[in-house]
Scaffold this active site. Structure first.
Site, PDB file in Angstrom:
ATOM      1  N   ARG A  57       0.798  -1.227   0.000  1.00 32.55           N
ATOM      2  CA  ARG A  57       0.000   0.000   0.000  1.00 32.55           C
ATOM      3  C   ARG A  57       0.830   1.276   0.000  1.00 32.55           C
ATOM      4  NH1 ARG A  57      -2.979  -4.090   1.730  1.00 32.55           N
ATOM      5  NH2 ARG A  57      -1.035  -4.618   2.746  1.00 32.55           N
ATOM      6  N   THR A  58       1.824   1.339   0.850  1.00 36.24           N
ATOM      7  CA  THR A  58       2.563   2.606   0.953  1.00 36.24           C
ATOM      8  C   THR A  58       3.248   2.919  -0.375  1.00 36.24           C
ATOM      9  OG1 THR A  58       2.902   2.151   3.290  1.00 36.24           O
ATOM     10  CG2 THR A  58       4.267   3.874   2.325  1.00 36.24           C
ATOM     11  N   LYS A  86      25.746  -4.625  -3.234  1.00 35.05           N
ATOM     12  CA  LYS A  86      27.200  -4.629  -3.449  1.00 35.05           C
ATOM     13  C   LYS A  86      27.948  -4.038  -2.256  1.00 35.05           C
ATOM     14  CE  LYS A  86      26.657  -3.676  -8.406  1.00 35.05           C
ATOM     15  NZ  LYS A  86      26.925  -2.648  -9.434  1.00 35.05           N
ATOM     16  N   ARG A 107      11.695   3.697   2.870  1.00 33.53           N
ATOM     17  CA  ARG A 107      11.334   2.664   3.863  1.00 33.53           C
ATOM     18  C   ARG A 107      12.566   1.812   4.100  1.00 33.53           C
ATOM     19  NH1 ARG A 107       6.074  -1.135   4.097  1.00 33.53           N
ATOM     20  NH2 ARG A 107       5.282   0.861   4.840  1.00 33.53           N
ATOM     21  N   HIS A 135       5.872   5.883  11.188  1.00 29.02           N
ATOM     22  CA  HIS A 135       5.272   5.742   9.852  1.00 29.02           C
ATOM     23  C   HIS A 135       4.279   6.895   9.679  1.00 29.02           C
ATOM     24  CE1 HIS A 135       3.847   4.101   6.211  1.00 29.02           C
ATOM     25  NE2 HIS A 135       3.570   2.865   6.570  1.00 29.02           N
TER      26      HIS A 135
HETATM   27  C1  NCD Z   1       2.370  -1.203   8.019  1.00 33.64           C
HETATM   28  C2  NCD Z   1       3.872  -1.013   8.085  1.00 33.64           C
HETATM   29  O1  NCD Z   1       4.577  -1.264   7.100  1.00 33.64           O
HETATM   30  O2  NCD Z   1       4.301  -0.589   9.143  1.00 33.64           O
HETATM   31  N1  NCD Z   1       1.897  -1.389   6.718  1.00 33.64           N
HETATM   32  C3  NCD Z   1       1.554  -0.269   5.978  1.00 33.64           C
HETATM   33  O3  NCD Z   1       2.369   0.529   5.643  1.00 33.64           O
HETATM   34  N2  NCD Z   1       0.261  -0.098   5.687  1.00 33.64           N
HETATM   35  C4  NCD Z   1       1.823  -2.183   8.978  1.00 33.64           C
HETATM   36  C5  NCD Z   1       2.393  -3.577   9.033  1.00 33.64           C
HETATM   37  O4  NCD Z   1       3.286  -3.942   8.286  1.00 33.64           O
HETATM   38  O5  NCD Z   1       1.888  -4.343   9.866  1.00 33.64           O
END
Ligand code: NCD
Length: 306
Positions: A57-58, A86, A107, A135
């Site tokens: 999703r993100t 590398k 991320r 997040h």
């Molecule tokens: C979350 C995350 O990556 O922290 N997912 C997201 O971005 N919607 C939640 C999770 O991974 O449980």
């Protein structure tokens, strides 16, 4: 008031007014996100999306948001296809990528990595999850969804349930939502409680924090239940995960005890903590969250680099 060019590492980087301004902008982007209207506010802009950890999703909602606004994206969805494999450092990777784009979405499994990256580069850095840290853009869409579900951001009782120790979404959310509501219910197994620094910070700010492991007992009081996945990948010992998995399961039977107007949210992905039978009930808001993720990220990108 402008957030243009700012890093978004935690939501402490935004004032209450700026958060509400993002929501107002998000409302306007709804027809664009649905493909009914066109926008060119990001025309000529390129977003670098660097994902060192899995994401559906993100990553895809940021890409969709940029494209709907006339911008483009570059990046990778796993570290293995970048020069990290590398032995390249994160510092060198982001210093390189900033030459190719107008903002970096990062991320990374390491807590503090987004803050570190932001110190390395001139372009805005958006934290898309730093290990068990924060997040912030998930929290923006969570707050937006709560506001839509209840009509404001102030008059509801909220419970966070699941992995409050390793879950970064609940860390960001706990800080942000208590700028608006005075009380928070934290429901977790004793070994997955919210870190004591966070609970301490909230208490120092005058927030009433109720910690329990008993979801059934608290549920009837709640207007919003925010469910999270046990973060398997963050357990140092897999046996510990095996012991604790499946602790909570939100299903129609449990929800018989809930207020009729309860909203159930989840950042997704879910494993088994919400039964699929809940999806078609009026409680379910988690796929609304998915759509809200696009418009909120459109708003954020347009305000940062549009
Ligand atoms: C979350 C995350 O990556 O922290 N997912 C997201 O971005 N919607 C939640 C999770 O991974 O449980």
């Amino acid at each position: 008031m402008s957030i243009s060019g700012r890093d978004i590492i935690t939501l402490e980087n935004l004032s209450d007014g700026e958060i509400l301004q993002i929501f107002e902008t998000a409302d306007k982007f709804e027809p664009v996100a649905r493909g009914k209207e066109k926008s060119d506010v990001l025309e000529g802009k390129i977003i670098g999306a660097l994902f060192f950890e899995p994401s559906t999703r993100t990553r895809l909602s940021f890409k969709s948001a940029a494209k709907r606004l006339g911008g483009g994206t570059i990046g990778f969805a796993e570290a293995g296809v970048s020069s990290t494999a590398k032995g390249e450092s994160l510092a060198d990777t982001v210093r390189t990528v900033e030459n190719y784009c107008d903002a970096i979405i990062l991320r990374h499994p390491k807590m503090g990595s987004a803050k570190f990256a932001a110190e390395m580069v001139e372009v805005p850095v958006i934290n898309a999850g730093d290990g068990a840290g924060h997040h912030p853009t998930q929290t923006l869409l969570d707050l937006y969804t709560m506001r839509k579900a209840t009509g404001d951001l102030e008059h509801f009782d909220l419970g966070l349930v699941g992995d409050l120790k390793y879950g970064r979404t609940v860390h960001s959310l706990a800080y942000a939502i208590t700028r608006f509501i005075p009380k928070l219910f934290l429901i977790s197994p004793p070994s997955l409680k919210m870190p004591s620094e966070i609970v301490g910070d909230l208490s120092d700010r005058g927030v009433e924090v109720v910690e329990t492991s008993n979801l059934e007992a608290i549920l009837p009081e709640l207007d919003i239940l925010y469910v999270t996945r046990i973060q398997k990948e963050r357990f140092p010992d897999p046996a510990e995960y095996e012991e604790i998995k499946g602790t909570y399961r939100v299903d129609p039977e449990l929800l018989q005890e809930a207020k009729p107007e309860l909203s159930v949210l989840h950042p997704l992905p879910r494993v088994d903590e919400i039964s699929p039978e809940v999806d078609s009930t009026p409680y379910s808001m988690y796929f609304d969250q998915v759509f809200n993720g696009v418009i909120v990220r459109m708003a954020l990108l347009s305000m940062l680099i549009g």
